[in-house]
Design a protein around this motif. Sequence first.
Motif, short mmCIF file in Angstrom:
data_model
loop_
_atom_site.label_atom_id
_atom_site.label_comp_id
_atom_site.label_asym_id
_atom_site.label_seq_id
_atom_site.Cartn_x
_atom_site.Cartn_y
_atom_site.Cartn_z
N ALA A 5 0.83 -1.21 0.00
CA ALA A 5 0.00 0.00 0.00
C ALA A 5 0.86 1.26 0.00
O ALA A 5 0.52 2.25 -0.66
N GLY A 6 1.98 1.24 0.69
CA GLY A 6 2.87 2.39 0.74
C GLY A 6 3.41 2.77 -0.62
O GLY A 6 3.60 3.96 -0.92
N VAL A 7 3.63 1.78 -1.48
CA VAL A 7 4.12 2.06 -2.84
C VAL A 7 3.06 2.86 -3.60
O VAL A 7 3.37 3.86 -4.26
N LEU A 8 1.80 2.46 -3.49
CA LEU A 8 0.73 3.19 -4.17
C LEU A 8 0.64 4.62 -3.66
O LEU A 8 0.47 5.56 -4.44
N ALA A 126 -5.52 -7.59 -1.59
CA ALA A 126 -4.06 -7.48 -1.57
C ALA A 126 -3.47 -7.80 -2.94
O ALA A 126 -2.47 -7.19 -3.35
N GLY A 127 -4.08 -8.70 -3.67
CA GLY A 127 -3.63 -9.00 -5.02
C GLY A 127 -3.73 -7.79 -5.94
O GLY A 127 -2.83 -7.52 -6.74
N TYR A 128 -4.82 -7.05 -5.83
CA TYR A 128 -4.98 -5.82 -6.63
C TYR A 128 -3.92 -4.79 -6.24
O TYR A 128 -3.32 -4.15 -7.10
N VAL A 129 -3.71 -4.61 -4.95
CA VAL A 129 -2.75 -3.63 -4.48
C VAL A 129 -1.33 -4.01 -4.93
O VAL A 129 -0.56 -3.17 -5.41
N THR A 130 -1.01 -5.28 -4.80
CA THR A 130 0.31 -5.77 -5.19
C THR A 130 0.54 -5.55 -6.69
O THR A 130 1.62 -5.10 -7.10
N ALA A 131 -0.45 -5.86 -7.50
CA ALA A 131 -0.31 -5.67 -8.95
C ALA A 131 -0.07 -4.19 -9.28
O ALA A 131 0.79 -3.87 -10.10
N ALA A 132 -0.79 -3.31 -8.62
CA ALA A 132 -0.61 -1.86 -8.86
C ALA A 132 0.75 -1.39 -8.37
O ALA A 132 1.39 -0.57 -9.01
#
Length: 137
Positions: A5-8, A126-132
């Motif tokens: 999440a921090g990366v986004l 979490a899969g969506y967040v990781t992909a982004a």
Amino acid sequence: VCAEAGVLLRHLDADWAWVTGVAAPEVMFGDLHFGNAVFRAPPPGLTALLFDPIPRRQPWPFEPAYFEVVCGGSGLVAEMAAIRAGQGRPTCGPGEVGRLGVLYCGWMALLSWSVQPDEARRARLAGYVTAAARLDR
């Protein structure tokens, strides 16, 4: 929230500038999900009546990404791009559509995180967040 999440959040300003550069904001229904639609007839002639709008001005990928994350779809941003193109409405290039879908689904996953009580749903988010988070920047 998951670790990526921090990366986004760190890339939010640059990602938002890119998104609005390829998909200008327009008025959306704002709360598109199965709870805000009724169907007048069974398949194959589905005609939905939408109710409880929460109009908002967003780039067009908001609506299909929100629906996908909240209702459990897959590939809805690309599907909406095809529908829009068929109607002569603005979209963007195929590579941009994929990136828009990944970003918006990641953002919608963060939006939905606190209302997903079980681990299976949070793993999907979490899969969506990781992909982004893993997009080339």
